[in-house]
Every structure is written in structure tokens, then in C-alpha cells.
Design a protein around this motif. Structure first.
Motif, PDB file in Angstrom:
ATOM      1  N   ASP A 303      67.580  71.005   9.058  1.00  0.00           N
ATOM      2  CA  ASP A 303      68.330  71.270  10.300  1.00  0.00           C
ATOM      3  C   ASP A 303      67.413  71.808  11.391  1.00  0.00           C
ATOM      4  N   ALA A 304      66.477  72.677  11.002  1.00  0.00           N
ATOM      5  CA  ALA A 304      65.505  73.185  11.984  1.00  0.00           C
ATOM      6  C   ALA A 304      64.571  72.068  12.439  1.00  0.00           C
ATOM      7  N   ARG A 306      65.329  68.892  12.577  1.00  0.00           N
ATOM      8  CA  ARG A 306      66.118  68.034  13.476  1.00  0.00           C
ATOM      9  C   ARG A 306      66.227  68.679  14.874  1.00  0.00           C
ATOM     10  N   ALA A 307      66.471  69.986  14.895  1.00  0.00           N
ATOM     11  CA  ALA A 307      66.607  70.658  16.195  1.00  0.00           C
ATOM     12  C   ALA A 307      65.315  70.518  16.992  1.00  0.00           C
ATOM     13  N   LYS A 308      64.186  70.684  16.328  1.00  0.00           N
ATOM     14  CA  LYS A 308      62.932  70.546  17.061  1.00  0.00           C
ATOM     15  C   LYS A 308      62.676  69.082  17.438  1.00  0.00           C
ATOM     16  N   VAL A 310      64.872  66.895  18.253  1.00  0.00           N
ATOM     17  CA  VAL A 310      65.686  66.644  19.466  1.00  0.00           C
ATOM     18  C   VAL A 310      64.986  67.237  20.683  1.00  0.00           C
ATOM     19  N   ALA A 311      64.468  68.444  20.534  1.00  0.00           N
ATOM     20  CA  ALA A 311      63.802  69.097  21.670  1.00  0.00           C
ATOM     21  C   ALA A 311      62.542  68.338  22.080  1.00  0.00           C
TER      22      ALA A 311
END
Ligand SMILES: *Cc1c(COP(=O)(O)O)cnc(C)c1O
Length: 414
Positions: A303-304, A306-308, A310-311
Motif C-alpha cells: 500500500d505504501a 502504491r501510494a508512492k 501514484v505520487a
């Protein structure tokens, strides 16, 4: 206003992972971690120890623990990289071979059906394997047209599904555009007509959450040398949903799938579990490299990651809008971050020459036909500074028309 990369890097919870990977040339901007992930620092020692201690000293005795590695590492992938239950993932063979094994197994499980559905934006090896299976079995290949930048059209897909479809085979993240398919919706649509679904996770594993369990996906294969950093030619993985394992049979009846293997029986009787999808002796050194490659992925958490991801891709899209669109580039990936994976493609009519000129400026992207620069932002090894520097070098070289001095004919490996 474009945010400074220094601010973004300072706020990045995954920044510390960059130190776990070899970066021998600090000036090189590597935007191809989605094709060949960087070398983890721990890998060389781990493989060297396996060679000197386990092979050199232990010799054949080491098989007592090597024998279970393919399943153990598979379980780690199932627990921390894709969402699968214990005993559903196995490492070994290449993605191509695993695709063949699972597709053939699925077709055998639907003997009364004559159609394989796929899309024309599938990765070439996937297309070829399915073409070969269709030719050998006299089946119909129903090839959906997919927009190469936007990704799969779910309505068109639904229209292609009927009760003659045995198998649907698609990529979770499209190799060229990075378009992310909706695994749950598509799997449900295939199941509604009684078809099995085989997902290629090569560009998804280690970059986006892969909801195999939640979506009820039947089968999957994936690479370990891309976002999973297992090294060139590292063994691939396969997934078979637990409930299907007893009824599916893959076509290569090898001794590593055999019950009581060392009884050396003369008739093939596959084990009940995931190892029935194994074939022959696993590549032990490659498995250790995979183990080290997935370690930081599991530690960081998908999840972390994926978040990065996306960023990073959103930052690249913003920089591209500001700097590159005026120079003739066009975004060739979904603009909505929820609909793309970990890479972004940019179209430019002079894509091949620009790609060569960019490499000469110490930025490594991928070139993909037709005229696309594919920029991979592997979240554990890419900083926001890398994105900024890479795209600013790209802007500067095109503005200065440096690419016009390069040969316009693509080479053998792109
Ligand atoms: C990279 C990739 C492969 C590679 O297959 P190999 O057997 O390792 O050569 C297959 N499918 C997809 C979608 C890929 O991106």
C-alpha cells in the motif's frame, strides 16, 4: 506551480529504501526499474554464500532445504506482494512457460468450450503462447481491440464473453501504457459466463495491490525481475486459486509435481497442492536472488509502494504537461492515477531518436513501439529528484534538437 523535488523527497516515507540498492553511478537516472529492477545490496552476498556454503560445502545435502524454496518464496509473494493464501503461489520457470502451463490447464478444464478471449494490447509473449495453444487445439482466439493508451474497455470485453469462452487472459497492468485493469469487475464478468481468468501480473507485482483473493481470480503468472528486483532471468511465479488446484492439470508432467517424488515411481500422479504446477529442478541460485529482491517490497508494504507510485507518476505527468507538451509530447497513459500502474508512457513522433539521445544524457528509459518513451518509476528505488532530473534532461535535449543527430532505425533490443 510545480513542487520542488527536495520537498517531496523529504516527506517520502519510503526514501530510506533507496540505500538498500546498488547505485554505482550517481549521475545515472534509471527509469527502467519496471523492466529490470535495480540490484539489492544484499543479493550478491546471499548468492555468494549459497554458492560457497550451500553448494560448495553442503553439496547435495543442501537439497534437504532447497527442496521447499520454490513454495516458501511463493508463500512470501502471496503474503506480502500479491494477495494470495498460503499454498497458492509457486516460483519457478519463466513467465512465458508458466503462462503456457496455466492456460493449457484452464483449457483442459473447459473441454466443451472453444474460445480464448484476449486483447490485442497483451504482451507479445502472451499473444504467441495463446496463438500456439489455439492452433494446437483448433480453438478460436477472440481478440478484443484495446486502445493502447487508455487500456481495456470493460463494456467491449463483456460483449465478447459468452458461454463458449473457456479462458480469458489479460494483463493487470498494460506493459506499454501502464493502464490498470479492474481485476474484480473483469473476473466477475468472466465467471458469470463460466470462463476461467488468467492474469499476467508482470507489470503489477510489486507496484500495485493485486487482489487475487478478493477478486476470486483463478490463475495468474508474473515476473520477478521487474518491480521485484530478482535479477535478469530470475524465475517467475504462478498462482492457482486453492479451490481449483485439485481439478487442474498442467501439460508438462515433470517429476517435481509428482507424489512421493523420490520413490521414482513409473507413473505420473501429481501432488494435490500447488507443487503440481512445478515441472523440474528449481533454479536455486535464482530463487535466493528473488528472496532478496522481494524482501524490501514486503518490508515497505504494497500500500505504501502504491501510494508512492501514484505520487511519482503524477509528478511525472505534471512535469510533462508543463515542460514536454509544448515540445510535441503527448501523454500515452491514463491521466487518472487510479487507472494506471507504476509507469508512464509519452508519445512523440520522433520517439526512437529521443530515446537514444536521452540515454546519451545518462537517463535510461525504455522505448516501446509505436514512438513511445516508457518511463518506469519503481517506488523503492526512484526519488522525486530522479523524476525531476530525468524529465528536465529530456526537455533540454529536445529543446536543443540533440536527438536529430541520432540514427532513426531502432536497434535489436529496445
Ligand atoms: C516482462 C513480461 C513478460 C516476460 O516473460 P518472460 O517469459 O520472462 O520473458 C511476460 N508478460 C508480460 C506482460 C511482461 O511484461
Amino acid at each position: 506551480m510545480l513542487t520542488s523535488p527536495t520537498i517531496l523527497d523529504a516527506a517520502d516515507p519510503l526514501a530510506r529504501f533507496q540505500a538498500d540498492f546498488v547505485r554505482s553511478d550517481p549521475d545515472l537516472i534509471y527509469l527502467d526499474g519496471n523492466s529490470l529492477g535495480r540490484l539489492p545490496r544484499a543479493t550478491a552476498d546471499r548468492v555468494a554464500t549459497a554458492i560457497t556454503e550451500e553448494w560448495g560445502r553442503g553439496l547435495i545435502r543442501s537439497w534437504s532445504h532447497w527442496i521447499d524454496l520454490a513454495r516458501e518464496i511463493g508463500d512470501r509473494i502471496g503474503a506480502g506482494v500479491v494477495s494470495a493464501r498460503p499454498g497458492e503461489v509457486l516460483v519457478g520457470d519463466s513467465t512465458t512457460v508458466n503462462l503456457y502451463k496455466l492456460a493449457a490447464a484452464a483449457l483442459d478444464a473447459r473441454p466443451d468450450r472453444r474460445v480464448i478471449v484476449l486483447d490485442d494490447d497483451n504482451f507479445p509473449t502472451d499473444l504467441y503462447v495463446l496463438q500456439g495453444l489455439a492452433a494446437a487445439r483448433n480453438l478460436e482466439l477472440r481478440v478484443l481491440h484495446t486502445d493502447i493508451d487508455a487500456g481495456i474497455d470493460v463494456d467491449a470485453l463483456r460483449a465478447a464473453l459468452d458461454d463458449d469462452v473457456a479462458l480469458l487472459c489479460l494483463s493487470h497492468v498494460a506493459y506499454r501504457s501502464g493502464a490498470l485493469a479492474d481485476m474484480s469487475t473483469i473476473t466477475e464478468a468472466a465467471h458469470a459466463v463460466g470462463a476461467l481468468v488468467l492474469w499476467d501480473l508482470s507489470h503489477a507485482a510489486g507496484s500495485v495491490p493485486v487482489p487475487l483473493t478478493e477478486s476470486g481470480a483463478d490463475l495468474a503468472v508474473g515476473c520477478t525481475y521487474k518491480y521485484l528486483n530478482g535479477g535478469p532471468g530470475a524465475p517467475a511465479f504462478l498462482y492457482v486459486r486453492r479451490e481449483l488446484q485439485a481439478t487442474l492439470r498442467q501439460p508438462i508432467w515433470g517429476w517435481f509435481g509428482q507424489q512421493d517424488q523420490f520413490a521414482m515411481g513409473s507413473t505420473y500422479q501429481p501432488v494435490a497442492g500447488i507443487e503440481r504446477f512445478a515441472v523440474g529442478t528449481p533454479p536455486v541460485l535464482g530463487l535466493y536472488a528473488v528472496e532478496e529482491g522481494i524482501r524490501p517490497v514486503v518490508e515497505a508494504g504494497i500500500d505504501a509502494i502504491r501510494a508512492k507510485g501514484v505520487a511519482l507518476t503524477s509528478y511525472a505527468v505534471d512535469l510533462s504537461d508543463a515542460w514536454l507538451t509544448p515540445l510535441g509530447f503527448r501523454l500515452a497513459s491514463p491521466r487518472d492515477a487510479a487507472r494506471r500502474g507504476g509507469h508512464v508512457s509519452l508519445y512523440h513522433p520522433d520517439g526512437w531518436r529521443i530515446c537514444q539521445a536521452l540515454i546519451a544524457r545518462d537517463v535510461v528509459p525504455d522505448y516501446r513501439t509505436p514512438d513511445r518513451l516508457r518511463l518506469g518509476f519503481s517506488p523503492l528505488t526512484t526519488s522525486f529528484e530522479d523524476v525531476w532530473t530525468g524529465l528536465s534532461r529530456l526537455r533540454d535535449l529536445v529543446a536543443a534538437e540533440e536527438h536529430l543527430t541520432f540514427d532513426a532505425t531502432p536497434g535489436r533490443v529496445t
